[in-house]
Design a protein around this motif. Structure first.
Motif, mmCIF file in Angstrom:
data_model
loop_
_atom_site.group_PDB
_atom_site.id
_atom_site.type_symbol
_atom_site.label_atom_id
_atom_site.label_comp_id
_atom_site.label_asym_id
_atom_site.label_seq_id
_atom_site.Cartn_x
_atom_site.Cartn_y
_atom_site.Cartn_z
ATOM 1 N N LEU A 33 0.746 -1.409 -0.012
ATOM 2 C CA LEU A 33 0.112 0.035 0.107
ATOM 3 C C LEU A 33 0.758 1.220 -0.038
ATOM 4 C CD1 LEU A 33 -2.984 -1.087 2.578
ATOM 5 C CD2 LEU A 33 -3.018 -0.633 -0.019
ATOM 6 N N CYS A 34 0.446 2.047 -0.792
ATOM 7 C CA CYS A 34 1.343 3.367 -0.989
ATOM 8 C C CYS A 34 0.347 4.197 0.105
ATOM 9 C CB CYS A 34 1.297 3.953 -2.377
ATOM 10 S SG CYS A 34 2.141 3.165 -3.628
ATOM 11 N N GLY A 35 1.064 5.498 0.262
ATOM 12 C CA GLY A 35 0.516 6.395 1.172
ATOM 13 C C GLY A 35 -0.647 7.165 0.395
ATOM 14 N N PRO A 36 -1.298 8.166 0.964
ATOM 15 C CA PRO A 36 -2.533 8.871 0.078
ATOM 16 C C PRO A 36 -1.838 9.990 -0.771
ATOM 17 C CG PRO A 36 -2.286 9.408 2.475
ATOM 18 C CD PRO A 36 -1.466 8.491 2.409
ATOM 19 N N THR A 37 -0.484 10.392 -0.443
ATOM 20 C CA THR A 37 -0.099 11.438 -1.292
ATOM 21 C C THR A 37 1.328 10.925 -2.106
ATOM 22 O OG1 THR A 37 1.451 12.374 0.460
ATOM 23 C CG2 THR A 37 -0.857 13.137 0.480
ATOM 24 N N HIS A 38 1.541 11.758 -3.193
ATOM 25 C CA HIS A 38 2.679 11.485 -3.923
ATOM 26 C C HIS A 38 3.206 12.678 -4.682
ATOM 27 C CE1 HIS A 38 0.335 12.183 -7.185
ATOM 28 N NE2 HIS A 38 -0.574 11.233 -6.901
ATOM 29 N N ASP A 39 4.454 12.426 -4.774
ATOM 30 C CA ASP A 39 5.142 13.951 -5.477
ATOM 31 C C ASP A 39 4.820 13.887 -7.065
ATOM 32 O OD1 ASP A 39 7.006 12.106 -6.446
ATOM 33 O OD2 ASP A 39 8.359 12.684 -4.756
ATOM 34 N N ARG A 40 5.593 14.726 -7.849
ATOM 35 C CA ARG A 40 5.571 14.630 -9.216
ATOM 36 C C ARG A 40 6.071 13.358 -10.063
ATOM 37 N NH1 ARG A 40 4.468 19.463 -11.733
ATOM 38 N NH2 ARG A 40 5.377 18.817 -13.629
ATOM 39 N N LEU A 41 6.838 12.608 -9.287
ATOM 40 C CA LEU A 41 7.436 11.564 -9.882
ATOM 41 C C LEU A 41 6.727 10.108 -9.673
ATOM 42 C CD1 LEU A 41 11.457 11.909 -8.872
ATOM 43 C CD2 LEU A 41 10.003 12.359 -11.206
ATOM 44 N N TRP A 97 3.904 7.621 -6.980
ATOM 45 C CA TRP A 97 3.411 7.123 -5.552
ATOM 46 C C TRP A 97 4.738 6.496 -4.693
ATOM 47 C CZ3 TRP A 97 -1.812 7.395 -3.977
ATOM 48 C CH2 TRP A 97 -2.659 7.755 -5.239
ATOM 49 N N THR A 98 4.502 6.606 -3.485
ATOM 50 C CA THR A 98 5.645 6.458 -2.576
ATOM 51 C C THR A 98 4.991 5.530 -1.457
ATOM 52 O OG1 THR A 98 5.348 8.396 -1.521
ATOM 53 C CG2 THR A 98 7.218 8.512 -3.065
ATOM 54 N N PHE A 99 5.812 4.555 -0.803
ATOM 55 C CA PHE A 99 5.626 3.916 0.291
ATOM 56 C C PHE A 99 5.965 4.500 1.802
ATOM 57 C CE2 PHE A 99 6.375 1.342 -3.535
ATOM 58 C CZ PHE A 99 5.300 0.490 -3.388
ATOM 59 N N ASP A 100 5.359 5.668 1.648
ATOM 60 C CA ASP A 100 5.614 6.123 3.176
ATOM 61 C C ASP A 100 4.856 5.695 4.119
ATOM 62 O OD1 ASP A 100 3.924 8.005 1.182
ATOM 63 O OD2 ASP A 100 2.990 8.318 2.922
ATOM 64 N N LEU A 101 4.000 4.872 4.050
ATOM 65 C CA LEU A 101 3.236 3.990 5.266
ATOM 66 C C LEU A 101 4.133 2.925 5.805
ATOM 67 C CD1 LEU A 101 -0.284 3.604 3.898
ATOM 68 C CD2 LEU A 101 0.501 5.525 5.026
ATOM 69 N N ASP A 102 5.120 2.651 5.062
ATOM 70 C CA ASP A 102 6.095 1.533 5.546
ATOM 71 C C ASP A 102 7.270 2.043 6.359
ATOM 72 O OD1 ASP A 102 4.685 -0.808 4.391
ATOM 73 O OD2 ASP A 102 5.207 0.037 2.559
ATOM 74 N N PRO A 103 7.706 1.139 7.454
ATOM 75 C CA PRO A 103 8.973 1.598 7.892
ATOM 76 C C PRO A 103 10.158 1.873 6.998
ATOM 77 C CG PRO A 103 8.126 -0.427 9.134
ATOM 78 C CD PRO A 103 7.475 -0.259 7.610
ATOM 79 N N GLY A 104 10.746 3.184 7.228
ATOM 80 C CA GLY A 104 11.823 3.604 6.285
ATOM 81 C C GLY A 104 11.224 4.012 4.853
ATOM 82 N N GLY A 105 9.829 3.911 4.752
ATOM 83 C CA GLY A 105 9.350 4.645 3.199
ATOM 84 C C GLY A 105 9.717 3.539 2.315
ATOM 85 N N VAL A 106 9.911 2.041 2.754
ATOM 86 C CA VAL A 106 10.469 1.280 1.600
ATOM 87 C C VAL A 106 9.370 0.101 1.539
ATOM 88 C CG1 VAL A 106 12.354 -0.757 0.983
ATOM 89 C CG2 VAL A 106 13.016 1.719 1.658
ATOM 90 N N PRO A 139 8.254 -3.293 1.808
ATOM 91 C CA PRO A 139 8.727 -4.544 2.446
ATOM 92 C C PRO A 139 9.177 -5.779 1.746
ATOM 93 C CG PRO A 139 6.667 -4.568 3.627
ATOM 94 C CD PRO A 139 6.900 -3.319 2.669
ATOM 95 N N VAL A 140 8.375 -6.085 0.667
ATOM 96 C CA VAL A 140 8.554 -7.287 -0.163
ATOM 97 C C VAL A 140 9.479 -6.715 -1.383
ATOM 98 C CG1 VAL A 140 7.430 -8.869 -1.604
ATOM 99 C CG2 VAL A 140 6.583 -8.190 0.785
ATOM 100 N N LEU A 141 9.176 -5.720 -1.829
ATOM 101 C CA LEU A 141 9.621 -5.311 -3.065
ATOM 102 C C LEU A 141 11.186 -4.668 -2.864
ATOM 103 C CD1 LEU A 141 6.828 -3.873 -5.467
ATOM 104 C CD2 LEU A 141 7.912 -6.266 -5.202
ATOM 105 N N GLY A 142 11.355 -4.051 -1.645
ATOM 106 C CA GLY A 142 12.345 -3.212 -1.263
ATOM 107 C C GLY A 142 12.581 -2.015 -2.219
ATOM 108 N N ILE A 143 11.557 -1.457 -2.550
ATOM 109 C CA ILE A 143 11.808 -0.180 -3.288
ATOM 110 C C ILE A 143 11.080 0.838 -2.227
ATOM 111 C CG2 ILE A 143 11.926 -1.239 -5.514
ATOM 112 C CD1 ILE A 143 9.220 -0.714 -5.998
ATOM 113 N N ARG A 184 7.462 3.955 -8.953
ATOM 114 C CA ARG A 184 8.322 4.280 -10.268
ATOM 115 C C ARG A 184 9.360 3.156 -10.515
ATOM 116 N NH1 ARG A 184 12.398 8.046 -11.606
ATOM 117 N NH2 ARG A 184 12.148 8.978 -13.707
ATOM 118 N N ASP A 185 9.965 2.818 -9.379
ATOM 119 C CA ASP A 185 11.337 1.857 -9.452
ATOM 120 C C ASP A 185 10.741 0.808 -10.292
ATOM 121 O OD1 ASP A 185 12.694 3.775 -8.314
ATOM 122 O OD2 ASP A 185 12.471 2.805 -6.285
#
Length: 341
Positions: A74-82, A84-93, A95-99, A103-104
């Motif tokens: 699950l990605c967080g509810p917001t993202h930047d111009r590049l 969606w990000t995983f900011d809900l996960d520890p370290g913003g990564v 945990p399975v894909l490691g990204i 976009r990666d």
């Protein structure tokens, strides 16, 4: 007008919003004809609770019981111009894909990927590559290609004998409602906005008439058509009515659709995938061209979603010959609404 990565679009001279519907159309199928066979634990569904298109996949995955076969990121509810990000996960990564960014996974598959980074996306875990982001097909394939992994009692969401009618309803709902609210919100001219507005409410009136005498959109059970309409209706009052200027009527002022939406919300697999706070934060924070202050409204009152709807009187069997899904896995649960006083 700048669009977010999740709402790639172009504009015609009339100022009309045109959604980019060119997706990665590779399919995951039972026979693996596109090179990606159905296989438990091979793929990860990347979604965001804020996004109506991704919300569909969360609902269908729940209804069919695919949680053990397809993991969820699950990605967080917001993202930047590049991305969606995983900011809900520890370290913003993830945990399975490691990204840190969805976009990666897109660039791992197509290094010069030129389009928006959208959710939902199915990612192959071993390679870290996006397989498909073709959201209309993803849920249909969940229903028809992943049957080996359906739970006992899973409903028939896309039964063969109803597919033509489901497809017809879905097409109308997509053009006038699912995408129609965006055509209102992102219109570039007054004329384009009013045209989209009129089409939206004409279709909502049509849906109200259709649902006056039947509990569900097609047949007497829940189908893909109900899933697709629900994710727009559940966002109508919290976001679309004000943010996208779809303000002829609130959902709560359209009695048939309001009762229908509450019926689905209270059905296991629907309301338990909805996070109203993430929905509001996404639209009001990301769409700075519409809401430059990024102020997120406190309202509306949400506990009314739990009030009696009376739709049982129309008959129908929500899951057909099947059964409701069990509660979602603990890690995937959303905060429950409080019962109204």
């Amino acid at each position: 007008m700048t669009k977010s990565v999740s709402e790639t679009a172009s504009y015609v001279e009339s100022g009309e919003f045109k959604r980019d519907t060119n997706y990665i159309t590779t399919r995951i199928t039972a026979d693996g004809r596109d090179g990606y066979p159905v296989e438990a634990d091979r793929y990860r569904l990347i979604a965001a609770r804020a996004c109506p298109w991704a919300n569909r996949t969360l609902i269908v995955r729940r209804l069919l019981g695919l949680e053990d076969a397809i993991s969820l990121g699950l990605c967080g509810p917001t993202h930047d111009r590049l991305s969606w990000t995983f900011d809900l996960d520890p370290g913003g990564v993830d945990p399975v894909l490691g990204i840190p960014r969805l976009r990666d996974a897109y660039l791992a598959r197509i290094p010069d990927y030129p389009r928006g980074i959208t959710v939902p996306a199915m990612v192959e875990v071993a390679t870290g590559q996006v397989v498909t982001n073709d959201y209309p097909q993803i849920t249909l394939d969940f229903a028809t290609e992943w049957t080996e992994f359906h739970r006992p009692g899973a409903p028939q969401l896309y039964p063969a004998e109803l597919r033509a009618e489901i497809d017809e309803v879905n097409l109308a709902v997509f053009h006038d409602v699912n995408n129609g609210v965006y055509r209102c919100g992102f219109a570039g001219t007054q004329e384009a906005y009013e045209t989209a507005y009129d089409r939206l409410f004409a279709r909502l009136d049509w849906l109200s008439e259709r649902l006056t005498t039947q509990r569900y959109l097609v047949g007497d059970t829940i189908t893909e058509a109900d899933v697709r309409l629900f994710t727009s209706l559940v966002r109508f009052d919290p976001v679309y009515h004000g943010h996208f200027k779809t303000n002829r009527s609130k959902l709560t002022e359209m009695p048939v659709l309001w009762a229908y939406a509450r019926d689905l919300y209270q059905t296991p697999g629907f309301g338990d995938t909805v996070d109203f706070e993430q929905i509001k934060v996404h639209y009001y924070v990301v769409h700075t061209d519409i809401n430059p202050t990024r102020i997120v409204p406190k309202g509306p009152e949400l506990t009314d979603w739990l009030t009696p709807h009376g739709r049982e009187a129309l008959g129908g069997r929500p899951f057909g010959d099947g059964t409701p899904p069990p509660p979602p896995p603990l890690a995937e649960r959303v905060a429950a609404l409080r019962e109204p006083a």
